[in-house]
Design an enzyme around this catalytic site. Structure first.
Site, PDB file in Angstrom:
ATOM      1  N   GLY A  94      33.758  -6.727  13.736  1.00  0.00           N
ATOM      2  CA  GLY A  94      34.607  -6.355  14.865  1.00  0.00           C
ATOM      3  C   GLY A  94      33.818  -5.859  16.052  1.00  0.00           C
ATOM      4  O   GLY A  94      34.347  -5.723  17.158  1.00  0.00           O
ATOM      5  N   ASP A 127      37.280  -1.490  20.339  1.00  0.00           N
ATOM      6  CA  ASP A 127      36.755  -1.997  21.611  1.00  0.00           C
ATOM      7  C   ASP A 127      35.492  -2.835  21.423  1.00  0.00           C
ATOM      8  O   ASP A 127      34.915  -3.326  22.396  1.00  0.00           O
ATOM      9  CB  ASP A 127      36.466  -0.834  22.572  1.00  0.00           C
ATOM     10  CG  ASP A 127      35.455   0.149  21.997  1.00  0.00           C
ATOM     11  OD1 ASP A 127      34.973  -0.082  20.867  1.00  0.00           O
ATOM     12  OD2 ASP A 127      35.143   1.147  22.669  1.00  0.00           O
ATOM     13  N   GLY A 128      35.037  -2.959  20.177  1.00  0.00           N
ATOM     14  CA  GLY A 128      33.855  -3.778  19.916  1.00  0.00           C
ATOM     15  C   GLY A 128      32.545  -3.120  20.320  1.00  0.00           C
ATOM     16  O   GLY A 128      31.484  -3.725  20.223  1.00  0.00           O
ATOM     17  N   ASP A 254      33.184  -3.677   1.705  1.00  0.00           N
ATOM     18  CA  ASP A 254      32.589  -4.430   2.818  1.00  0.00           C
ATOM     19  C   ASP A 254      31.253  -3.823   3.225  1.00  0.00           C
ATOM     20  O   ASP A 254      30.534  -4.410   4.037  1.00  0.00           O
ATOM     21  CB  ASP A 254      33.535  -4.453   4.024  1.00  0.00           C
ATOM     22  CG  ASP A 254      33.996  -3.069   4.425  1.00  0.00           C
ATOM     23  OD1 ASP A 254      34.618  -2.394   3.585  1.00  0.00           O
ATOM     24  OD2 ASP A 254      33.716  -2.648   5.567  1.00  0.00           O
ATOM     25  N   ASN A 255      30.924  -2.671   2.688  1.00  0.00           N
ATOM     26  CA  ASN A 255      29.639  -2.049   3.007  1.00  0.00           C
ATOM     27  C   ASN A 255      28.674  -2.143   1.833  1.00  0.00           C
ATOM     28  O   ASN A 255      27.766  -1.326   1.705  1.00  0.00           O
ATOM     29  CB  ASN A 255      29.843  -0.589   3.420  1.00  0.00           C
ATOM     30  CG  ASN A 255      30.602  -0.472   4.727  1.00  0.00           C
ATOM     31  OD1 ASN A 255      30.646  -1.425   5.513  1.00  0.00           O
ATOM     32  ND2 ASN A 255      31.206   0.667   4.961  1.00  0.00           N
TER      33      ASN A 255
HETATM   34  P1  AMP Z   1      32.231   0.171   9.529  1.00  0.00           P
HETATM   35  O1  AMP Z   1      32.867   1.506   9.401  1.00  0.00           O
HETATM   36  O2  AMP Z   1      31.138   0.115  10.562  1.00  0.00           O
HETATM   37  O3  AMP Z   1      31.787  -0.388   8.224  1.00  0.00           O
HETATM   38  O4  AMP Z   1      33.361  -0.786  10.094  1.00  0.00           O
HETATM   39  C1  AMP Z   1      34.527  -1.130   9.394  1.00  0.00           C
HETATM   40  C2  AMP Z   1      35.241  -2.232  10.129  1.00  0.00           C
HETATM   41  O5  AMP Z   1      35.716  -1.768  11.391  1.00  0.00           O
HETATM   42  C3  AMP Z   1      34.401  -3.446  10.422  1.00  0.00           C
HETATM   43  O6  AMP Z   1      35.223  -4.584  10.358  1.00  0.00           O
HETATM   44  C4  AMP Z   1      33.953  -3.194  11.830  1.00  0.00           C
HETATM   45  O7  AMP Z   1      33.604  -4.376  12.499  1.00  0.00           O
HETATM   46  C5  AMP Z   1      35.188  -2.566  12.435  1.00  0.00           C
HETATM   47  N1  AMP Z   1      34.873  -1.703  13.587  1.00  0.00           N
HETATM   48  C6  AMP Z   1      34.245  -0.511  13.570  1.00  0.00           C
HETATM   49  N2  AMP Z   1      34.138  -0.008  14.812  1.00  0.00           N
HETATM   50  C7  AMP Z   1      34.700  -0.899  15.647  1.00  0.00           C
HETATM   51  C8  AMP Z   1      34.924  -0.956  17.059  1.00  0.00           C
HETATM   52  N3  AMP Z   1      34.520   0.021  17.884  1.00  0.00           N
HETATM   53  N4  AMP Z   1      35.555  -2.029  17.548  1.00  0.00           N
HETATM   54  C9  AMP Z   1      35.959  -3.030  16.754  1.00  0.00           C
HETATM   55  N5  AMP Z   1      35.803  -3.029  15.421  1.00  0.00           N
HETATM   56  C10 AMP Z   1      35.186  -1.977  14.859  1.00  0.00           C
HETATM   57 MG    MG Z   2      31.070  -1.941   7.507  1.00  0.00          MG
END
Ligand code: AMP
Ligand code: MG
Length: 488
Positions: A94, A127-128, A254-255
């Protein structure tokens, strides 16, 4: 095509993008306003056979922000799903884009990924983007893990974007360049198995074997063999985490990487005083990912991986489930074996004795009861005196130490041999939470010096270094519990 590719040495050979279309989305990072390099990892560049020494700062900033894509790159966001805190969700990159697979020395293949590179079809409500603090945190901890000899993704660079990201308050926007053996996760398999395209799972499986475990190619029952290999890899990884007191903090499926690397540094942190229930993450209210739950969660995640492989294991579903279950049921035995091996090394024990288990458990219980620092207690046993040693004059500890010293003599061991074993297992410096925070606070104020100093010390965690006592002691105990936050 651009003018930098050849002098830098990028060698892209992109294979993931050839998987069925629903496994990924092809799109470019969204350009940013005014990128500026914060840090570039020269030693990793060298390992990757990349040379940035002839590239000026402005061009480096363009490259590591994704404003200028190198020749041969093919940018994608990967689709995946995952159990987050036990709940199944469709996810995907994301806020990350893989710019390609770079072949380094000996054709070793690495994903080069930008984290914080803008919205993708998988961004959901996000917001990506990413903020500077969490990206530098991933940089520090992942590089520290690497130096601790723990398998991990690496960090090649961080740039500021010149844009702010809105969280509770506006923060400095940043992009991290992450380097990984691959980004195939347990969640990638979970996605493939439920996707409409029935070929996805087989395609992902064949791809994974080809990329990571080519020895399994064409073997009978390769899905079971892959499952067993991944179980073993994850066990070794979690045992390494337990060795140094690392708490990942968000072990969602997913991690968890199929390569066996530590991935997705969010609210992770290292434990100071030994407490098996330690949790730092502000969102982990139930302690699902607490220090001592990590092996149990790894097993749970691997069971989700096993489930995803069922359609490939045998046409007879019941038989396939039975075979997969048997693999998962071996988890505890394998984990115990590696955990004891690791703890024996931490204590410098040679050979195996039935009483070792008691000796190990007794030390851990003593540390827990007396709030002894995990890292520094093993340092004390290696005659590395770091802290005020009053705690080690405790009667119970002295009794335990006496038993340990008697045990040390067995199996033709010698004090020198023990110490050699212990020195490889016990770091004398870890990324202490207050030091990490201090470095990040300064970096947020444009002063990178504390972070550079911290990184330099963490590069040699098993070596004696002069004048680092300040980095070896935990922060003074205050009433305020240390908390970490997801880098979203
Ligand atoms: P994470 O906590 O980094 O493992 O992210 C979990 C999920 O949330 C993944 O699919 C990420 O791509 C998505 N994600 C985390 N932060 C953002 C963000 N700021 N914008 C879009 N997607 C996000
Ligand atoms: Mg992740």
């Amino acid at each position: 095509m651009n003018k930098f590719a050849s002098k830098i040495g990028w060698r892209f050979d992109n294979t993931y993008s050839k998987l069925p279309g629903t496994m990924l989305s092809k799109l470019a990072p969204i350009p940013v306003k005014a990128p500026k390099v914060v840090i570039l990892n020269h030693s990793l560049s060298k390992d990757l056979a990349l040379d940035f020494s002839n590239t000026n700062d402005e061009d480096l900033a363009s490259i590591f922000s994704g404003n200028l894509l190198p020749e041969g790159s093919e940018t994608i966001a990967q689709a995946y799903a995952g159990h987050q805190f036990g709940h199944f969700t469709m996810l995907g990159d994301g806020r990350a884009i893989i710019i390609g697979e770079h072949l380094s020395k000996n054709n070793q293949r690495f994903d080069i990924q930008f984290k914080g590179s803008g919205k993708t079809p998988f961004s959901r409500n996000g917001d990506g983007r990413a903020a500077l603090g969490p990206m530098l945190r991933e940089y520090i901890i992942s590089e520290a893990m690497h130096a601790l000899n723990i398998l991990t993704t690496r960090s090649l660079a961080v740039v500021k974007t010149g844009e702010s990201v809105m969280r509770e308050t506006p923060l400095i926007g940043a992009i991290l360049t992450r380097v990984a053996k691959s980004h195939i996760r347990v969640g990638t398999f979970q996605y493939a198995v439920i996707s409409e395209n029935k070929n996805n799972l087989k395609a992902l499986f064949d791809y994974t074997i080809n990329r990571h475990y080519p020895d399994l190619k064409n073997l009978k029952n390769s899905p079971i063999k892959l499952l067993n290999l991944v179980i073993e890899k994850q066990i070794k990884l979690v045992v390494d985490w337990m060795r140094v007191g690392f708490i990942h903090g968000v072990m969602n499926t997913d991690n968890m990487a199929i390569s066996g690397e530590t991935i997705d540094y969010g609210p992770c942190a290292f434990m100071d005083n030994y407490d098996p229930e330690t949790v730092f993450s502000s969102i982990d209210l139930q302690g699902r990912y607490a220090f001592f739950n990590q092996p149990g969660i790894a097993k749970w995640n691997l069971a989700r991986f096993a489930e995803s492989l069922v359609p490939l294991i045998d046409e007879n579903k019941d038989k396939a489930i039975e075979m997969a279950t048997e693999c998962i049921n071996n988890f505890a035995n394998i984990y115990q074996k590696y955990w004891f091996q690791m703890m024996r090394k931490k204590l410098g024990l040679a050979g195996e004795e039935i009483k070792d288990e008691g000796l190990i458990v007794e030390l851990l219980s003593w540390m827990h009861k007396n709030k002894a620092d995990y890292t520094n207690t093993f340092c004390f046993l290696m005659n590395e005196k770091i802290q005020d040693d009053k705690i080690y004059s405790n009667k119970d500890f002295i009794n335990w130490k006496h038993q340990w010293q008697e045990r040390l003599k067995l199996h033709n061991n010698s004090p020198e041999k023990s110490l050699d074993i212990m020195r490889l297992a016990n770091p004398i410096v870890i990324p202490r939470n207050h030091k990490v925070e201090e470095a990040l606070d300064a970096a947020n104020q444009n002063d990178l010096n504390p972070m550079l100093k911290l990184l330099e010390i963490l590069e040699k965690p098993y070596e004696k270094q002069k004048a680092i006592n300040n980095y070896q002691t935990p922060a003074p105990l205050t009433n305020k519990k240390y908390q970490t936050f997801c880098g979203t």
